[in-house]
Motif scaffolding. Structure first.
Motif, PDB file in Angstrom:
ATOM      1  N   ASP A  54       0.830  -1.201   0.000  1.00 18.38           N
ATOM      2  CA  ASP A  54       0.000   0.000   0.000  1.00 18.38           C
ATOM      3  C   ASP A  54       0.866   1.253   0.000  1.00 18.38           C
ATOM      4  OD1 ASP A  54      -2.230  -1.543   0.044  1.00 18.38           O
ATOM      5  OD2 ASP A  54      -2.733  -1.189   2.147  1.00 18.38           O
ATOM      6  N   VAL A  55       0.377   2.286  -0.668  1.00 18.10           N
ATOM      7  CA  VAL A  55       1.005   3.600  -0.619  1.00 18.10           C
ATOM      8  C   VAL A  55       0.234   4.436   0.391  1.00 18.10           C
ATOM      9  CG1 VAL A  55       1.574   5.695  -1.891  1.00 18.10           C
ATOM     10  CG2 VAL A  55       1.801   3.469  -2.999  1.00 18.10           C
ATOM     11  N   VAL A  56       0.931   4.921   1.416  1.00 21.68           N
ATOM     12  CA  VAL A  56       0.267   5.625   2.515  1.00 21.68           C
ATOM     13  C   VAL A  56       0.693   7.083   2.538  1.00 21.68           C
ATOM     14  CG1 VAL A  56       0.111   3.515   3.884  1.00 21.68           C
ATOM     15  CG2 VAL A  56       2.106   4.993   4.133  1.00 21.68           C
ATOM     16  N   ASN A  57      -0.097   7.881   3.269  1.00 23.28           N
ATOM     17  CA  ASN A  57       0.247   9.290   3.458  1.00 23.28           C
ATOM     18  C   ASN A  57       0.002   9.667   4.910  1.00 23.28           C
ATOM     19  OD1 ASN A  57      -2.557  10.517   3.756  1.00 23.28           O
ATOM     20  ND2 ASN A  57      -2.758   9.413   1.803  1.00 23.28           N
ATOM     21  N   PRO A  58       0.526  10.791   5.366  1.00 24.76           N
ATOM     22  CA  PRO A  58       0.448  11.147   6.792  1.00 24.76           C
ATOM     23  C   PRO A  58      -0.957  11.412   7.307  1.00 24.76           C
ATOM     24  CG  PRO A  58       2.223  12.359   5.705  1.00 24.76           C
ATOM     25  CD  PRO A  58       1.429  11.697   4.623  1.00 24.76           C
ATOM     26  N   THR A  59      -1.920  11.649   6.446  1.00 17.83           N
ATOM     27  CA  THR A  59      -3.268  11.992   6.909  1.00 17.83           C
ATOM     28  C   THR A  59      -4.115  10.784   7.271  1.00 17.83           C
ATOM     29  OG1 THR A  59      -4.141  12.002   4.643  1.00 17.83           O
ATOM     30  CG2 THR A  59      -3.232  14.080   5.503  1.00 17.83           C
ATOM     31  N   GLU A  60      -3.697   9.597   6.865  1.00 23.92           N
ATOM     32  CA  GLU A  60      -4.490   8.399   7.117  1.00 23.92           C
ATOM     33  C   GLU A  60      -3.837   7.535   8.196  1.00 23.92           C
ATOM     34  OE1 GLU A  60      -4.770   6.389   3.429  1.00 23.92           O
ATOM     35  OE2 GLU A  60      -5.955   7.949   2.446  1.00 23.92           O
ATOM     36  N   PRO A  61      -4.578   7.190   9.262  1.00 20.78           N
ATOM     37  CA  PRO A  61      -4.002   6.320  10.299  1.00 20.78           C
ATOM     38  C   PRO A  61      -3.784   4.904   9.762  1.00 20.78           C
ATOM     39  CG  PRO A  61      -6.333   6.686  10.720  1.00 20.78           C
ATOM     40  CD  PRO A  61      -5.958   7.581   9.577  1.00 20.78           C
ATOM     41  N   LEU A  62      -2.616   4.356  10.061  1.00 27.31           N
ATOM     42  CA  LEU A  62      -2.323   2.986   9.642  1.00 27.31           C
ATOM     43  C   LEU A  62      -2.940   1.978  10.618  1.00 27.31           C
ATOM     44  CD1 LEU A  62       1.457   3.379   8.729  1.00 27.31           C
ATOM     45  CD2 LEU A  62      -0.571   3.880   7.345  1.00 27.31           C
ATOM     46  N   TYR A  63      -2.859   2.301  11.900  1.00 28.40           N
ATOM     47  CA  TYR A  63      -3.390   1.411  12.933  1.00 28.40           C
ATOM     48  C   TYR A  63      -4.132   2.247  13.972  1.00 28.40           C
ATOM     49  CZ  TYR A  63       0.305  -1.551  10.998  1.00 28.40           C
ATOM     50  OH  TYR A  63       1.120  -2.255  10.151  1.00 28.40           O
ATOM     51  N   VAL A  64      -5.197   1.644  14.522  1.00 21.58           N
ATOM     52  CA  VAL A  64      -5.896   2.228  15.665  1.00 21.58           C
ATOM     53  C   VAL A  64      -5.682   1.276  16.837  1.00 21.58           C
ATOM     54  CG1 VAL A  64      -8.082   3.008  16.611  1.00 21.58           C
ATOM     55  CG2 VAL A  64      -7.611   3.301  14.172  1.00 21.58           C
ATOM     56  N   VAL A  65      -5.100   1.791  17.902  1.00 22.33           N
ATOM     57  CA  VAL A  65      -4.718   0.971  19.058  1.00 22.33           C
ATOM     58  C   VAL A  65      -5.468   1.471  20.288  1.00 22.33           C
ATOM     59  CG1 VAL A  65      -2.796   0.130  20.462  1.00 22.33           C
ATOM     60  CG2 VAL A  65      -2.450   0.622  18.029  1.00 22.33           C
ATOM     61  N   ALA A  66      -5.930   0.542  21.101  1.00 22.06           N
ATOM     62  CA  ALA A  66      -6.677   0.900  22.311  1.00 22.06           C
ATOM     63  C   ALA A  66      -6.098   0.200  23.526  1.00 22.06           C
ATOM     64  CB  ALA A  66      -8.156   0.529  22.152  1.00 22.06           C
ATOM     65  N   ASP A  67      -6.070   0.936  24.620  1.00 19.21           N
ATOM     66  CA  ASP A  67      -5.740   0.344  25.913  1.00 19.21           C
ATOM     67  C   ASP A  67      -7.034  -0.218  26.492  1.00 19.21           C
ATOM     68  OD1 ASP A  67      -5.041  -0.333  28.464  1.00 19.21           O
ATOM     69  OD2 ASP A  67      -4.513   1.688  29.117  1.00 19.21           O
ATOM     70  N   LEU A  68      -7.188  -1.539  26.479  1.00 26.19           N
ATOM     71  CA  LEU A  68      -8.436  -2.185  26.884  1.00 26.19           C
ATOM     72  C   LEU A  68      -8.448  -2.615  28.343  1.00 26.19           C
ATOM     73  CD1 LEU A  68      -9.162  -4.387  23.734  1.00 26.19           C
ATOM     74  CD2 LEU A  68     -10.019  -2.095  24.273  1.00 26.19           C
ATOM     75  N   SER A  69      -7.526  -2.089  29.148  1.00 27.60           N
ATOM     76  CA  SER A  69      -7.556  -2.421  30.574  1.00 27.60           C
ATOM     77  C   SER A  69      -8.764  -1.784  31.258  1.00 27.60           C
ATOM     78  CB  SER A  69      -6.266  -1.951  31.253  1.00 27.60           C
ATOM     79  OG  SER A  69      -6.105  -0.542  31.130  1.00 27.60           O
ATOM     80  N   GLN A  70      -9.393  -0.852  30.560  1.00 30.04           N
ATOM     81  CA  GLN A  70     -10.655  -0.256  31.003  1.00 30.04           C
ATOM     82  C   GLN A  70     -11.501   0.001  29.763  1.00 30.04           C
ATOM     83  OE1 GLN A  70     -10.828   2.950  34.116  1.00 30.04           O
ATOM     84  NE2 GLN A  70     -11.566   4.178  32.420  1.00 30.04           N
TER      85      GLN A  70
END
Length: 414
Positions: A242-258
């Motif tokens: 894939d060709v990516v650019n700075p405006t698009e998030p590659l990954y969404v990460v969550a802290d699920l301890s809560q």
């Protein structure tokens, strides 16, 4: 004469029978106790002190409690948006490596992907060029300094012999000093150039010291994407190529301890809930497990399509059992602002459709009073009508009073 003898015999027999009954009563405390208790034909029971002790009557003081109605609805687990972060590439480029699978737990410093980009190659190439030039400049400056030192030493010797003038010696020493300053300047420039390149490359995720170990002839163009903190990948928008650019998030990460629990609240139940109330969540995804939390937010307006309100509870999830998207049943414990007298089950007696208690009037007198039950609460009921707070009622042992009262009613009917 015969009639008098018959009357005397009857009287003697009656006295003897009364004596026998009295002796038996004295020898059997239970019978004596029953004889010492009396039941009026009304709803009142009287017991002697000895009978009360044998019945082990428990006297309770009625106290008020608040009702807690339960609302059953549904809810969905969602990631706490205050603990969600996006990971982007700061430069455009093509993905050459993708090391993450959706749902992976990641730690700070983990390499998630590598982005090939020309800006990184250009920056690193410029640094290599500057580094080579700095080495040349330093070597030349060092050579000029060495020559200036030798020239100054030779002229100093000739000056002592009177062959060279003092002016020529001073010129040589000045030239030596200039060469020393130039050499120090080139060395400082080398340090500054490396620090600048190190900072720029670090922004791309490249460690300069690590790259230099591979030799300055190697030019890196891969910018690693590194996780800034721990969490679980809940969304992934990239694959290799894939060709990516700075405006698009590659990954969404969550802290699920809560996590959040979004609860559907219908209009009829909206007035029964408030922030801070306790909730219980159960899901078929984790059968047999109960999760507890408190309501932290109530949506001020209904949804446009569902016409239901949303309440949100916060659930601790240290073991990461709960996952975003899980559905389940939610039990909300609602409160009432009006307190009611509360009685435990052991104080309540029933006969037919009637529920009643016994009020302690003192001096062994107990009166039956009919009550109207309200909401079930713990191991008893709130009482809507029949008694008030601070009254003294019989708890354990009230069944004994009920038995005495029923026996009295049966005897009255006979």
């Amino acid at each position: 004469m015969k009639l008098q003898s018959i009357i005397i015999c009857i009287i003697s027999f009656t006295v003897a029978l009364g004596t026998i009954v009295l002796v038996c009563a004295c020898s059997r405390p239970e019978l004596a106790t029953k004889l010492s208790s009396s039941v009026t034909p009304s709803s009142q029971v009287r017991l002697s002190r000895q009978a009360q002790d044998m019945a082990q009557l428990e006297i309770l003081i009625v106290k008020p409690r608040y009702s807690q109605s339960k609302i059953i609805t549904t809810g969905e687990i969602k990631a706490d948006e205050n603990r969600v972060f996006h990971i982007n590439s700061i430069v455009p480029g093509r993905v050459s490596k993708d090391n993450v699978v959706l749902g992976n737990a990641i730690k700070p410093g983990d390499q998630l992907a590598v982005i090939e980009n020309l800006e990184l190659a250009r920056t690193y190439g410029d640094y290599i060029h500057q580094a080579h030039q700095n080495e040349i400049d330093i070597a030349q400056a060092q050579a000029r300094l060495d020559l200036a030192k030798k020239t100054a030493q030779r002229l100093e010797k000739l000056n002592k012999e009177g062959i060279v003038a003092e002016k020529d010696l001073l010129t040589a020493e000045t030239q030596q000093k200039i060469c020393e300053i130039n050499l120090e300047g080139f060395k400082e420039h080398k340090i500054h150039t490396k620090a600048e390149a190190k900072s720029l490359l670090a922004a791309y995720g490249v460690l300069l010291d690590k790259e230099e170990k591979q030799g300055l002839s190697h030019i890196s163009s891969g910018s690693p994407i590194v996780s800034p903190k721990a969490g679980v990948v809940i969304k992934k928008n990239v694959t290799v190529g894939d060709v990516v650019n700075p405006t698009e998030p590659l990954y969404v990460v969550a802290d699920l301890s809560q996590v959040w629990l979004d609860i559907a609240v219908y209009d009829k139940d909206l007035g029964k809930i408030k922030e801070g109330q306790s909730i219980i969540f159960r899901s078929d995804s984790v059968p047999g497990t109960v999760f507890k939390g408190t309501i932290s937010y109530i949506q001020p307006a209904a949804g446009d399509t569902t016409r239901t309100f949303l309440a949100r509870a916060i659930l601790p999830n240290q073991e990461l059992i709960l996952k975003p998207g899980m559905f389940g049943q939610v039990e909300i414990t609602g409160g009432n602002n009006n307190p009611y007298p509360y009685l435990p089950d052991r104080a309540l007696q029933k006969y037919g459709d009637e529920t009643f208690v016994f009020i302690d009037q003192g001096d062994g007198s107990f009166i039956k009073r009919t009550v109207t039950l309200g909401d079930r609460l713990d191991d008893g009921y709130l009482i809507k009508e029949g008694i008030g707070s601070s009254e003294h009622i019989v708890g354990s042992g009230s069944f004994k009073l009920k038995s005495e009262l029923l026996k009295s009613e049966i005897n009255n009917e006979e």
